[in-house]
Scaffold this motif. Structure first.
Motif, PDB file in Angstrom:
ATOM      1  N   GLU A 377       0.830  -1.206   0.000  1.00  9.83           N
ATOM      2  CA  GLU A 377       0.000   0.000   0.000  1.00  9.83           C
ATOM      3  C   GLU A 377       0.864   1.256   0.000  1.00  9.83           C
ATOM      4  O   GLU A 377       0.600   2.205  -0.757  1.00  9.83           O
ATOM      5  N   ASP A 378       1.895   1.291   0.849  1.00  8.32           N
ATOM      6  CA  ASP A 378       2.784   2.453   0.899  1.00  8.32           C
ATOM      7  C   ASP A 378       3.547   2.624  -0.413  1.00  8.32           C
ATOM      8  O   ASP A 378       3.722   3.737  -0.915  1.00  8.32           O
ATOM      9  N   THR A 379       4.020   1.510  -0.961  1.00  5.16           N
ATOM     10  CA  THR A 379       4.760   1.575  -2.226  1.00  5.16           C
ATOM     11  C   THR A 379       3.875   2.118  -3.338  1.00  5.16           C
ATOM     12  O   THR A 379       4.280   3.004  -4.098  1.00  5.16           O
ATOM     13  N   GLN A 380       2.651   1.607  -3.424  1.00  6.70           N
ATOM     14  CA  GLN A 380       1.743   2.049  -4.481  1.00  6.70           C
ATOM     15  C   GLN A 380       1.382   3.528  -4.325  1.00  6.70           C
ATOM     16  O   GLN A 380       1.241   4.251  -5.313  1.00  6.70           O
ATOM     17  N   ARG A 381       1.260   3.963  -3.074  1.00  9.07           N
ATOM     18  CA  ARG A 381       0.925   5.364  -2.826  1.00  9.07           C
ATOM     19  C   ARG A 381       1.977   6.291  -3.428  1.00  9.07           C
ATOM     20  O   ARG A 381       1.652   7.301  -4.056  1.00  9.07           O
ATOM     21  N   TYR A 382       3.258   5.917  -3.285  1.00  4.88           N
ATOM     22  CA  TYR A 382       4.313   6.784  -3.806  1.00  4.88           C
ATOM     23  C   TYR A 382       4.594   6.540  -5.286  1.00  4.88           C
ATOM     24  O   TYR A 382       5.084   7.441  -5.970  1.00  4.88           O
ATOM     25  N   ILE A 383       4.298   5.365  -5.797  1.00  5.52           N
ATOM     26  CA  ILE A 383       4.355   5.165  -7.250  1.00  5.52           C
ATOM     27  C   ILE A 383       3.340   6.093  -7.918  1.00  5.52           C
ATOM     28  O   ILE A 383       3.638   6.762  -8.917  1.00  5.52           O
ATOM     29  N   ASP A 384       2.145   6.168  -7.335  1.00  5.46           N
ATOM     30  CA  ASP A 384       1.087   7.027  -7.885  1.00  5.46           C
ATOM     31  C   ASP A 384       1.432   8.509  -7.698  1.00  5.46           C
ATOM     32  O   ASP A 384       1.277   9.309  -8.622  1.00  5.46           O
ATOM     33  N   ALA A 385       1.905   8.865  -6.506  1.00  8.81           N
ATOM     34  CA  ALA A 385       2.192  10.269  -6.203  1.00  8.81           C
ATOM     35  C   ALA A 385       3.327  10.817  -7.060  1.00  8.81           C
ATOM     36  O   ALA A 385       3.294  11.976  -7.493  1.00  8.81           O
ATOM     37  N   MET A 386       4.334   9.958  -7.343  1.00 11.09           N
ATOM     38  CA  MET A 386       5.512  10.404  -8.095  1.00 11.09           C
ATOM     39  C   MET A 386       5.378  10.111  -9.585  1.00 11.09           C
ATOM     40  O   MET A 386       6.266  10.443 -10.357  1.00 11.09           O
ATOM     41  N   HIS A 387       4.266   9.457  -9.983  1.00  4.37           N
ATOM     42  CA  HIS A 387       4.089   9.042 -11.384  1.00  4.37           C
ATOM     43  C   HIS A 387       5.295   8.226 -11.858  1.00  4.37           C
ATOM     44  O   HIS A 387       5.840   8.451 -12.942  1.00  4.37           O
ATOM     45  N   THR A 388       5.719   7.290 -11.017  1.00 10.33           N
ATOM     46  CA  THR A 388       6.871   6.441 -11.334  1.00 10.33           C
ATOM     47  C   THR A 388       6.486   5.399 -12.375  1.00 10.33           C
ATOM     48  O   THR A 388       5.480   4.708 -12.220  1.00 10.33           O
ATOM     49  N   LYS A 389       7.289   5.296 -13.423  1.00  9.52           N
ATOM     50  CA  LYS A 389       7.031   4.300 -14.462  1.00  9.52           C
ATOM     51  C   LYS A 389       7.755   3.003 -14.120  1.00  9.52           C
ATOM     52  O   LYS A 389       8.981   2.920 -14.212  1.00  9.52           O
TER      53      LYS A 389
END
Length: 499
Positions: A377-389
């Motif tokens: 959940e934490d990882t996905q939150r920052y993937i989404d927030a940072m628009h990480t590809k």
């Protein structure tokens, strides 16, 4: 004079698990020209060049060098055939000398057995003199700043008498003076008929040095045009697929009372001398200066990964020892390091592991086991927030582009919920669209009352993001300026004060 085609790449396709990194990309390089390759992080620029250089095997497509089809299986094969690449992330033998690094794998020999040290020294000096590089060939690589190591890597590429040289973000760690030096080298190579492929996110550089510009987006070719036909706004629109009207978000933070106080920091094994300054809650404080001015050493001394000979740190009026990184994290500090490959990422671990590794306490359950659900959940939150590809959270971080690796590391530190965030070149190798997102993230932290210290070699970035700027020179504080009421000239004058 009409330049003939030196390199041609036709319908290049490359797929990694879960993502199509290159989708039928075409690219042409003419002899004696500088061809810029641009695109957002993850657009496929470096992947395309790694297919050329033999680091990756392309899935399909053809590559022609001087009309002859090639398919290099290794970087050595590419170098032996006149194709060199200066990588963004330096991969050097740091415990060996400069000349060892340049001639590694092709040492001159005496009688085919012993290494001819005298010839190796003279050959190294000949390359350095040709390029105007002032570095001792006997110097150990680890003792040099990143910028000088970058120039050594450039000299190595030139020493192969290459027909094609790829520069991947070559100025990301260079000072303005060193950038000028690099451009003189590139112009000299272009005049000799060498084809230069230049990957960079810095618009002003691209417009100045390039003859042609190719833009990629999401693994596909978007456009190729003469450089003088494209304005900066045109390039940005082609890269991000939308208009980007402002380079920096509007300043909305309001610095409060003094929160961090640094008094008389002097380095035990570095040049820092009596460094003192204050930073406020909700403030973005910039650290400017020339290379080796002490900017990085200041952040690392505050964070406890450099030994202090003298000096004190106060947080909210209370003494703060910060004798190690572990203690600093407990005290609410976080440090984003300059060299993400060497000191930032755990290359063999996944995006998820790299994200949560500094905040594992958040995910402890019953005092002894880690919740997989919580980590995801934490990882996905920052993937989404940072628009990480990234294809998945389980993807190894080393397979991401440099900019996306940077986003993961920023997310890692934000998860520790720091009160003081120390950022060393936070947008190095980041595309223009992602830069704006990181600036907005920094501003959001300041708006929440966090204290941010930011080192950057890009003067417009410091002026556009920071509230105040501390200028370092020769390991000392040379002065302090208000970012809204200063000029680049004033900062550069201070930066040269103790040089």
């Amino acid at each position: 004079m009409e330049h003939d085609v030196l390199l041609k790449m036709v319908d290049i396709t490359k797929t990694f698990p879960g993502v199509k990194a290159l989708d039928g990309v075409n690219f042409e390089l003419k002899r004696g020209t500088v061809h810029a390759l641009m695109g957002e992080n993850g657009a496929g620029k470096s992947t395309l060049m790694k297919c050329l250089f033999g680091i990756y095997n392309k899935d399909s497509g053809q590559i022609f060098l001087e009309g002859k089809e090639i398919n290099f299986k290794s970087s050595k094969e590419a170098l032996d055939n006149g194709v060199a690449m200066v990588h963004q992330e330096l991969n050097q033998a740091l415990k060996r000398s400069v000349m060892d690094n340049i001639w590694l794998g092709r040492y001159p020999k005496i009688g085919g057995i012993a290494v001819n040290e005298r010839k190796m020294y003279h050959d190294t000096m000949a390359v350095f003199e040709e390029l105007g590089i002032n570095v001792d060939p006997h110097r150990i690589m680890s003792t040099m700043p990143v910028s000088q190591r970058q120039m050594v890597e450039i000299a190595k590429a030139v020493s192969y008498h290459s027909k094609v040289i790829v520069f991947d973000e070559p100025t990301s760690s260079l000072t303005e003076e060193e950038v000028e030096h690099l451009f003189r080298i590139i112009n000299m190579l272009r005049d000799r008929g060498v084809g230069i492929i230049y990957i960079s996110h810095k618009m002003a550089e691209i417009k100045r040095i390039s003859d042609y510009i190719t833009v990629m987006r999401d693994g596909q070719w978007v456009a190729t045009e003469p450089a003088d036909k494209l304005e900066m706004n045109d390039i940005i629109r082609l890269m991000v697929g939308r208009e980007l009207t402002n380079q920096f978000p509007p300043k909305t933070n309001e610095p409060g009372e003094v929160y961090l106080k640094v008094e008389g920091i002097t380095g035990m094994y570095n040049q820092l001398r009596n460094v003192s300054f204050e930073a406020r809650r909700g403030e973005i404080l910039g650290l400017a200066g020339l290379d080796s001015s002490g900017r990085t050493e200041t952040l690392e001394s505050i964070f406890g990964i450099r030994t202090r000979k003298d000096g004190k740190i106060f947080l909210d009026g209370k003494p703060c020892q910060n004798r190690s990184s572990h203690e600093s994290i407990k005290n609410g500090f976080a440090l984003l390091t300059e060299e993400r490959r060497a000191t930032g990422i755990f290359g063999v671990l996944s995006v998820k592991d790299n994200t949560v590794i500094s905040s594992l306490k958040r995910h402890k359950r019953l005092g002894f086991y880690l919740s997989e659900k919580s980590q995801r959940e934490d990882t996905q939150r920052y993937i989404d927030a940072m628009h990480t590809k990234t294809p998945t959270q389980e993807t190894k971080i080393r397979s991401l582009s440099g900019g996306n690796q940077q986003k993961v590391i920023i997310g890692r530190w934000l998860l520790t919920e720091p009160e003081v965030l120390l950022l060393d070149e936070p947008t190095r190798g980041i595309d223009v669209g992602a830069k704006y997102e990181i600036y907005q993230l920094i501003l959001d932290l300041a708006n929440k009352g966090k204290t941010v210290l930011m080192v950057s070699s890009e003067m417009p970035e410091l002026l556009g993001v920071c509230d105040r700027i501390i200028v370092m020179s020769g390991g000392r504080v040379a002065g302090e300026v208000d970012a809204a009421n200063t000029t680049q000239e004033e900062i550069m004058t201070l930066a040269a004060k103790y040089v």
